[in-house]
Design an enzyme around this catalytic site. Structure first.
Site, short mmCIF file in Angstrom:
data_model
loop_
_atom_site.label_atom_id
_atom_site.label_comp_id
_atom_site.label_asym_id
_atom_site.label_seq_id
_atom_site.Cartn_x
_atom_site.Cartn_y
_atom_site.Cartn_z
N CYS A 27 0.81 -1.22 0.00
CA CYS A 27 0.00 0.00 0.00
C CYS A 27 0.84 1.27 0.00
CB CYS A 27 -0.98 0.00 1.16
SG CYS A 27 -0.25 -0.16 2.80
N ASP A 58 -7.64 5.22 -2.18
CA ASP A 58 -7.31 4.03 -1.39
C ASP A 58 -6.74 2.92 -2.27
OD1 ASP A 58 -7.14 2.03 0.47
OD2 ASP A 58 -9.24 2.12 1.10
N HIS A 110 -6.22 -0.19 -1.47
CA HIS A 110 -6.44 -1.51 -0.88
C HIS A 110 -7.44 -2.40 -1.60
CE1 HIS A 110 -4.61 0.77 2.47
NE2 HIS A 110 -4.07 -0.39 2.76
#
Length: 488
Positions: free
Chosen positions: A172, A367, A369
């Site tokens: 990440c 994001d 993820h």
């Protein structure tokens, strides 16, 4: 910028003062100071570290029979397949939300101005009227969805000599940093006003930028090449990394690519300057943007042919112990008003995101993820499907919930732009009430580093040596923690 400090005077108190833990409308309550947040992070980190270690490993006992070996491998292979299904499916998102809290989606009910990478969107209906406010909100959404998104990918060629073909659960911070550098390239080649076209063919420069971030060794800024360039800073496939090491890895990768290509064919056509603390650059303290150093980086990038070039500034920071010291929050908000702003590499403990905007006490982010199949675009395919590189879902989190270990990025396209950045940064430091994020100086000989530890003394955080050159995060008892970017 001054308005941020005025609205946040209540935050500029002793860092012993705790943030109000009662939930505000539309948000969930944050853990209190006595909650075992790091224990939870450590527990889940250990679980995933154990789970993913089986991907490329299985034991063979020399005394076991062939049948026993086959049975053992079959069981391991079943467990590996199960974990891979979790990683590559929507379960990763559900685990991420369960551990770190659900994402807040959309835009809060506030009518305060939104700042997105240096642009202001006035959505107040009282001051602008319903039509203008609606138009500003639509413009903000278009701008947000035009930012380049990098997420976990699966199915790419193995990284180096490993067998790792996905960065799910560990990449990440690398993906967040790719997003920041991609925005710098967008600003440089297409300008801040560029928006993703609704119809094809796309701009060639846009496709070429995405191509450079493909997931293979042939793409200049791939996760493969980042891992290789960052070996000296602890980067390794399957391992987690913090913001400081990530910034240094980009500096190393940029240097390697600069040496491989002629000046006219630079894939990252800008100098990279990682802003550090005191004169030896690695021993902590408030980072100082040294104008002499910036000029030297540009001169070296141009191979001694120009006094100034475009420059990417990366400023790694540690702004507290287990959370951001409230004294820094107004300055963090104000950085989004800089025209040179590239956003922040940061997030909650254990989960890096790319923060691109702010509205009052909330920050908007992209994001990484979600796990998506690998996509390697041809550099000249103007009809390519680029939908996986953008996101229409707007997510936000409270600014005071960020992990204190983060990095800020700025892009200055020329000397005038850099001078404007220095003026704004100096003014911001003057208005910081003794807690500047960083300062500006002409030369090394004229500045005295401001130690973040001094500004946090009332929080019980003594300055400590740290091998990566920034203050370590720790609990209020002085116990340092492992690298916080280690969970999902």
């Amino acid at each position: 910028m001054k308005g941020f400090h005025e609205r946040n005077d209540s935050l500029n108190c002793s860092s012993k003062a705790s943030i109000d833990s009662s939930p505000t409308p539309g948000t969930g309550s944050e853990p209190g100071p006595n909650d075992s947040k790091f224990s939870k992070t450590s527990l889940w980190s250990n679980f995933f570290a154990s789970a993913f270690s089986v991907f490329d490993t299985y034991s063979e006992s020399s005394s076991s029979s062939a049948c026993e070996k086959k049975s053992s491998f079959s069981k391991t292979n079943g467990w590996t397949a199960a974990v891979k299904r979790v990683v590559s499916g929507g379960s990763m998102r559900r685990i991420h939300e369960r551990v770190l809290g659900p994402s807040k989606i959309g835009i809060s009910s506030s009518t305060s101005d939104i700042w997105l990478l240096g642009l202001c969107y006035k959505i107040s209906q009282e001051s602008s009227g319903d039509v203008d406010a609606t138009s500003a909100l639509a413009a903000f959404k278009q701008d947000f969805s035009s930012r380049i998104l990098m997420t976990y990918r699966k199915g790419f060629d193995a990284i180096g000599e490993t067998k790792i073909t996905s960065d799910a659960s560990w990449g990440c911070m690398l993906r967040s940093s790719q997003m920041l550098v991609a925005q710098a390239l967008l600003f440089h080649r297409l300008g801040r006003s560029w928006r993703k076209p609704s119809q094809k063919p796309f701009d060639l420069a846009y496709i070429e930028i995405l191509h450079q971030f493909g997931d293979s060794e042939t793409s200049a800024f791939s996760i493969h090449n980042l891992v290789e360039a960052g070996k000296n800073y602890g980067l390794a496939a399957g391992s987690w990394v913090g913001p400081y090491a990530m910034c240094r890895s980009w500096e190393s990768l940029a240097r390697c690519k600069r040496e491989e290509n002629d000046l006219e064919c630079q894939l990252l056509p800008m100098a990279v300057y990682v802003v550090s603390g005191d004169e030896d650059g690695e021993r902590g303290g408030a980072p100082v943007v040294c104008i002499e150093d910036a000029s030297r980086h540009c001169f070296e990038f141009s191979r001694h042919q120009a006094d100034w070039t475009p420059i990417l500034l990366l400023v790694p920071l540690v702004l507290g112990l287990d959370k951001v010291n409230p004294r820094y929050i107004p300055s963090l908000q104000a950085t989004f008003t800089f025209p040179q702003c590239l956003g922040i590499l940061g997030g909650k403990p254990g989960a890096s995101t790319y923060i691109v905007g702010v509205q009052e006490e909330n920050v908007f982010y992209l994001d990484p993820h979600d796990v998506q199949p690998v996509v390697n675009l041809s550099s000249d395919n103007l009809e390519a499907d680029t939908s996986s590189y953008h996101c229409d879902i707007i997510r936000y989190i409270p600014l005071d919930s960020l992990d204190p270990s983060l990095a800020i990025g700025f892009f200055c396209r020329d000397k005038d732009d850099f001078d404007d950045f220095c003026f704004r940064a100096s003014k911001l430091a003057d208005e910081s009430n003794g807690a500047p994020l960083f300062t500006v100086a002409q030369t090394h000989s004229v500045f005295k580093p401001i130690i973040h530890g001094d500004t946090m003394a009332d929080a019980g955080g003594d300055r400590m040596d740290d091998s990566i050159g920034v203050l370590p995060t720790g609990d209020v008892d002085g116990n340092s923690h492992e690298d916080d970017w280690q969970l999902l």
